[in-house]
Design an enzyme around this catalytic site. Structure first.
Site, short mmCIF file in Angstrom:
data_model
loop_
_atom_site.label_atom_id
_atom_site.label_comp_id
_atom_site.label_asym_id
_atom_site.label_seq_id
_atom_site.Cartn_x
_atom_site.Cartn_y
_atom_site.Cartn_z
N ASP A 39 0.84 -1.19 0.00
CA ASP A 39 0.00 0.00 0.00
C ASP A 39 0.88 1.24 0.00
O ASP A 39 1.91 1.28 0.68
CB ASP A 39 -0.92 -0.01 1.22
CG ASP A 39 -2.04 1.01 1.09
OD1 ASP A 39 -2.52 1.23 -0.04
OD2 ASP A 39 -2.43 1.59 2.11
N HIS A 77 -4.15 14.09 0.58
CA HIS A 77 -4.27 13.24 1.78
C HIS A 77 -3.04 13.39 2.67
O HIS A 77 -3.16 13.58 3.89
CB HIS A 77 -4.45 11.78 1.35
CG HIS A 77 -4.41 10.80 2.50
ND1 HIS A 77 -5.43 10.70 3.42
CD2 HIS A 77 -3.47 9.89 2.87
CE1 HIS A 77 -5.12 9.77 4.31
NE2 HIS A 77 -3.94 9.26 4.00
N ARG A 123 1.34 17.39 12.43
CA ARG A 123 2.59 18.16 12.59
C ARG A 123 2.42 19.65 12.29
O ARG A 123 3.37 20.41 12.43
CB ARG A 123 3.67 17.61 11.65
CG ARG A 123 4.16 16.21 12.01
CD ARG A 123 5.23 15.73 11.05
NE ARG A 123 4.72 15.50 9.72
CZ ARG A 123 4.14 14.37 9.31
NH1 ARG A 123 4.01 13.37 10.14
NH2 ARG A 123 3.68 14.24 8.10
N GLU A 171 -10.26 4.05 3.73
CA GLU A 171 -9.42 4.84 2.83
C GLU A 171 -9.83 4.51 1.41
O GLU A 171 -9.80 3.35 0.99
CB GLU A 171 -7.92 4.54 3.07
CG GLU A 171 -7.44 5.13 4.39
CD GLU A 171 -5.93 5.15 4.56
OE1 GLU A 171 -5.24 4.40 3.85
OE2 GLU A 171 -5.46 5.91 5.43
N GLU A 194 -9.25 4.14 -2.23
CA GLU A 194 -8.05 3.94 -3.05
C GLU A 194 -8.42 3.18 -4.33
O GLU A 194 -9.49 2.58 -4.43
CB GLU A 194 -6.99 3.10 -2.28
CG GLU A 194 -6.57 3.72 -0.95
CD GLU A 194 -5.34 3.07 -0.34
OE1 GLU A 194 -4.56 2.44 -1.08
OE2 GLU A 194 -5.17 3.21 0.89
N ASP A 248 -8.96 0.52 2.03
CA ASP A 248 -7.95 0.15 3.03
C ASP A 248 -8.49 0.53 4.41
O ASP A 248 -8.22 1.61 4.93
CB ASP A 248 -6.65 0.89 2.70
CG ASP A 248 -5.57 0.67 3.75
OD1 ASP A 248 -5.63 -0.35 4.46
OD2 ASP A 248 -4.67 1.53 3.84
N ARG A 297 -7.66 4.14 13.26
CA ARG A 297 -6.80 5.32 13.49
C ARG A 297 -6.20 5.36 14.88
O ARG A 297 -5.07 5.85 15.06
CB ARG A 297 -7.61 6.60 13.26
CG ARG A 297 -8.20 6.74 11.88
CD ARG A 297 -7.14 6.74 10.81
NE ARG A 297 -7.74 6.86 9.49
CZ ARG A 297 -7.07 6.64 8.36
NH1 ARG A 297 -5.80 6.28 8.40
NH2 ARG A 297 -7.67 6.75 7.20
N GLN A 322 -3.43 2.87 14.91
CA GLN A 322 -2.36 3.38 14.03
C GLN A 322 -1.54 4.48 14.73
O GLN A 322 -0.31 4.50 14.66
CB GLN A 322 -2.99 3.93 12.75
CG GLN A 322 -1.99 4.40 11.70
CD GLN A 322 -2.68 4.90 10.42
OE1 GLN A 322 -3.90 4.86 10.30
NE2 GLN A 322 -1.90 5.37 9.47
N TYR A 354 2.49 3.46 14.94
CA TYR A 354 3.10 3.66 13.63
C TYR A 354 4.55 4.11 13.63
O TYR A 354 5.23 4.01 12.60
CB TYR A 354 2.24 4.61 12.78
CG TYR A 354 2.51 6.09 12.93
CD1 TYR A 354 3.22 6.78 11.95
CD2 TYR A 354 2.04 6.79 14.02
CE1 TYR A 354 3.46 8.15 12.06
CE2 TYR A 354 2.26 8.15 14.15
CZ TYR A 354 2.97 8.81 13.18
OH TYR A 354 3.21 10.15 13.30
N LYS A 412 -3.92 -1.69 9.89
CA LYS A 412 -4.30 -1.88 8.49
C LYS A 412 -4.54 -3.35 8.16
O LYS A 412 -4.76 -3.67 6.99
CB LYS A 412 -3.18 -1.36 7.59
CG LYS A 412 -2.79 0.07 7.85
CD LYS A 412 -3.76 1.03 7.22
CE LYS A 412 -3.22 2.45 7.25
NZ LYS A 412 -4.05 3.35 6.45
N THR A 415 -8.97 -5.46 3.82
CA THR A 415 -8.80 -4.58 2.67
C THR A 415 -9.82 -5.07 1.65
O THR A 415 -9.71 -6.19 1.17
CB THR A 415 -7.38 -4.72 2.08
OG1 THR A 415 -6.42 -4.52 3.12
CG2 THR A 415 -7.15 -3.75 0.94
N THR A 430 -4.61 6.88 -0.23
CA THR A 430 -5.91 7.53 -0.14
C THR A 430 -6.03 8.66 -1.17
O THR A 430 -5.11 9.47 -1.30
CB THR A 430 -6.13 8.09 1.27
OG1 THR A 430 -5.89 7.05 2.20
CG2 THR A 430 -7.54 8.62 1.43
N GLU A 456 -9.98 12.65 7.53
CA GLU A 456 -9.89 13.98 6.93
C GLU A 456 -11.25 14.68 6.90
O GLU A 456 -11.35 15.87 7.15
CB GLU A 456 -9.36 13.87 5.50
CG GLU A 456 -7.94 13.36 5.40
CD GLU A 456 -7.63 12.88 3.99
OE1 GLU A 456 -7.87 11.70 3.69
OE2 GLU A 456 -7.17 13.71 3.18
CA CA Z 1 -3.83 3.27 2.64
#
Ligand code: CA
Length: 417
Positions: free
Chosen positions: A125, A132, A141, A198, A200, A230, A234, A237, A241, A250, A254, A346, A360
């Site tokens: 992926d 995104h 950030r 997600e 995709e 996907d 969250r 994750q 991550y 993840k 899928t 995404t 988002e």
């Molecule tokens: Ca993804």
């Protein structure tokens, strides 16, 4: 090129997702029969496995469709893909002399069950949507450091799990996982409270490779495309991550659409990737347009409620194309196999309504979105999420079939025993 007319009348409608121009590849079964390969045409599926068995396909070499997956055809390469499309077009075109021979091999789509169209060899992926990456980076950030320094130079990816890939219509169980505790408290093990989608596209590798390939060679290797969701936890994750990227967040599922749309059907919709913000290293440059103009949407339907379209965007928003991603994937010498699946990352557009994840759309859960009869930040139990995609040609439509999954409640604590 306009609509190619078929004697299957339902295939000639301007909005039918499966005209003769499409011929997408799936695996179907009728009642308790064995699953086998079929091609969608209008409101029917053509049993190409039995057509081959009956000697009506006339493909060169050994049988390719005597197995309930498309991998044998995919691995046979572009000349066989083209020969198959030519033969099916000749069988199904308006006025075809072989109509009487082919007609018994049609089944109404409403009577069939659809299965995984191919055996997934490995699943990778990517994270190749500019909007995104910017949105997620801004949330985590701030806007000044939203894009990591490598992002405009390299298609970022991670190795996912082939075992996570399921066909549209498969229920998805809300996962348990380890999530961060408040401040320095110990983490907790709980059902995900921020379960997400997600939006995709998935590229399906046909011919294999050993050693580095060019972007042009990578494009030739791709058999076709599917819609891909996907599913992403969250909260799991966010805790897991760093530093190696997503792992259990993840791995729950899928979902892919039931039909692989072959590259040839998408050819009229080729479009270039957006202008580069900084030049790419030469090995990543595209010799010709390698994205596609595919209108995409996401629908959310609560149990017993009405569906709301929560996002509309386009595959053409991606910063990197699948051939660029595939070429980059091979730079290390990594071998690619028939049946490898590459998720695009995404697909979010520039506007709020075009964001391809609830993360988002609800801006990290801070801004609930309106749906029919309520609001959502993340997915609630028994919500059904559906991805749809279509290309609009001159008097015809190319569709992928719905890519849908219902999120069912988490199990009781899986370790309480
Ligand atoms: Ca993804």
């Amino acid at each position: 090129m306009g609509l190619i007319r078929s004697w299957v009348e339902s295939a000639n409608g301007e909005d039918c997702p499966f005209p003769l121009n499409n011929l997408p590849c799936g695996v179907f079964s009728v009642s308790d029969d064995e699953p086998r390969c079929g091609v969608a045409i209008g409101d029917c599926v053509l049993d190409v496995a039995r057509l081959e068995e009956a000697g009506l396909l006339a493909l060169p070499g050994k049988p390719l469709l005597d197995v309930p997956f498309w991998n044998e055809v995919m691995g046979a390469g572009p000349a066989v893909w083209a020969a198959l499309r030519d033969r099916l077009t000749a069988l199904l075109a308006e006025g075809a002399p072989d109509r009487a021979a082919a007609e018994p091999f049609l089944h109404p789509l409403v009577d069939v069950s659809l299965h995984m169209p191919f055996l997934v060899s490995e699943y990778t992926d990517f994270y190749a949507g500019r909007n995104h990456a910017f949105n997620v980076g801004t949330m985590f950030r701030g806007p000044e450091n939203a894009l990591p320094p490598n992002w405009l130079h390299i298609p970022i990816g991670y190795n996912g799990r082939a075992s996570s890939v399921v066909v549209s219509g498969t229920d998805v169980r809300r996962p348990w996982g380890q999530v961060k505790g408040p401040d320095h408290a110990v983490p907790s093990f709980q059902p995900s409270r921020r379960f997400d989608i997600e939006l995709e596209m998935g590229a399906v590798v046909g011919t294999p490779s050993i050693g580095p390939v060019t972007v042009a060679e990578a494009d030739d290797m791709i058999f076709g495309y599917v819609l891909l969701n996907d599913w992403s936890a969250r909260d799991i994750q966010a805790w897991e991550y760093q530093p190696l990227g997503p792992f259990q967040a993840k791995a729950t599922a899928t979902t892919i659409s039931p039909w692989i749309v072959m590259k040839a059907a998408l050819e009229p919709f080729r479009t270039a990737t957006p202008a580069r913000e900084v030049p790419l290293l030469p090995y990543l440059n595209e010799p010709r347009p390698m994205l596609y103009d595919i209108a995409l949407e996401v629908a959310l339907q609560p149990e017993g409620g009405a569906e709301t379209i929560i996002a509309r965007t386009n595959y053409a928003e991606m910063y990197y194309s699948a051939p660029q991603q595939l070429a980059h994937h091979t730079t290390s010498g990594c071998a690619m196999n028939t049946g490898d699946l590459l998720g695009s990352g995404t697909i979010s557009g520039p506007t709020k309504e075009s964001r391809g994840s609830l993360l988002e759309l609800s801006w990290g859960g801070k801004e609930p979105i309106a749906i029919s009869g309520g609001t959502r930040t993340f997915i609630e139990d028994n919500d059904t999420l559906t991805l749809r995609g279509q290309c609009k040609g001159d008097g015809y439509t190319i569709g992928f079939g719905d890519c849908t999954g219902k999120v069912i409640p988490a199990l009781a604590d899986p370790y309480a025993r």
